[in-house]
Design a protein around this motif. Structure first.
Motif, short mmCIF file in Angstrom:
data_model
loop_
_atom_site.label_atom_id
_atom_site.label_comp_id
_atom_site.label_asym_id
_atom_site.label_seq_id
_atom_site.Cartn_x
_atom_site.Cartn_y
_atom_site.Cartn_z
N ALA A 1 -7.70 13.55 -7.37
CA ALA A 1 -9.06 13.15 -7.71
C ALA A 1 -9.43 11.83 -7.04
CB ALA A 1 -9.20 13.02 -9.23
N ARG A 2 -8.45 11.11 -6.54
CA ARG A 2 -8.71 9.79 -5.95
C ARG A 2 -8.55 9.86 -4.44
NH1 ARG A 2 -6.34 5.17 -9.76
NH2 ARG A 2 -7.46 5.75 -11.63
N GLU A 3 -9.30 10.71 -3.82
CA GLU A 3 -9.20 10.87 -2.35
C GLU A 3 -9.68 9.63 -1.62
OE1 GLU A 3 -7.68 13.24 0.55
OE2 GLU A 3 -7.81 13.80 -1.55
N PRO B 1 0.80 -1.22 0.00
CA PRO B 1 0.00 0.00 0.00
C PRO B 1 0.84 1.27 0.00
CG PRO B 1 -0.41 -1.29 1.99
CD PRO B 1 0.55 -2.04 1.17
N GLY B 2 2.01 1.24 0.60
CA GLY B 2 2.88 2.42 0.58
C GLY B 2 3.35 2.73 -0.82
N VAL B 3 3.74 1.70 -1.55
CA VAL B 3 4.17 1.89 -2.93
C VAL B 3 2.99 2.35 -3.79
CG1 VAL B 3 5.04 0.69 -4.98
CG2 VAL B 3 6.09 0.28 -2.76
N ALA B 4 1.82 1.74 -3.58
CA ALA B 4 0.62 2.13 -4.35
C ALA B 4 0.23 3.58 -4.06
CB ALA B 4 -0.53 1.19 -4.03
N LEU C 1 1.97 10.44 -7.01
CA LEU C 1 2.92 11.04 -7.95
C LEU C 1 2.38 11.03 -9.37
CD1 LEU C 1 6.28 9.61 -6.60
CD2 LEU C 1 5.36 11.91 -6.33
N HIS C 2 1.56 10.04 -9.70
CA HIS C 2 0.98 9.97 -11.03
C HIS C 2 -0.18 10.94 -11.20
CE1 HIS C 2 -0.35 8.36 -14.83
NE2 HIS C 2 -1.55 8.14 -14.33
#
Length: 178
Positions: free
Chosen positions: A122-124, A107-110, A116-117
């Motif tokens: 928009a994806r709160e 989850p940290g990487v995601a 960053l992407h």
């Protein structure tokens, strides 16, 4: 030549994970402190005051960005810790704590890739869910060498009490559901 290099790296990793050297003990302290500070940072990131989608609030985006970059740094430190542990003890890769540490990295990487992407935030809802899953890192504290004895005693007590708790647990579940 390659086998000697792998063996020497494995020896360094064993020195770190088993705290045989001063460097290993210092690195272990850094890993533990990073975990505790990261948990506090994740709790701060989940504050409703930093939620951009809330109406009528002003969000300090600089603070949110600092916390995000700190999360990225912590995730990289955790990845390094996992790699060192995996190199030192390759036979424990399928063990519970190694697998749990790996799952805590995902989850940290995601979250880092998502933020960053997509800098428009928009994806709160995705961010909130990932922060909740990241808080599972708190269970890693149970694997600290300082708590190992107490955790083992609690495990034995729960294992011995489990047969006697099944019936009351079932009744409590029925009361809670109905």
């Amino acid at each position: 030549v390659v086998a000697n290099a792998i063996f020497s790296w494995r020896l360094v990793a064993l020195n770190v994970t088993e705290r045989r050297t001063v460097f290993g003990r210092q690195l272990e302290i850094i890993f533990r402190a990073t975990l505790i500070i990261n948990l506090l940072s994740t709790m701060a990131m989940s504050l409703p005051e930093l939620d951009i989608t809330r109406k009528g609030t002003t969000v300090n985006t600089e603070l949110k960005d600092v916390l995000l970059y700190f999360e990225i740094a912590c995730t990289l430190i955790f990845l390094f810790e996992w790699l060192v542990n995996s190199l030192a003890h390759p036979y424990q890769l399928c063990g519970f704590w190694s697998f749990f540490d790996f799952l805590c990295l995902i989850p940290g990487v995601a979250l880092c890739m998502s933020e960053l992407h997509n800098r428009t935030n928009a994806r709160e809802d995705l961010e909130s869910g990932l922060q909740g899953i990241i808080m599972l890192r708190a269970f890693r504290i149970l694997h600290f060498p300082y708590f190992r004895r107490e955790v083992h005693m609690m495990y034995r007590a729960l294992k011995n009490a489990a047969p006697y708790l099944a019936r009351p647990g079932y009744l409590a579940l029925n009361v809670w559901i109905f």
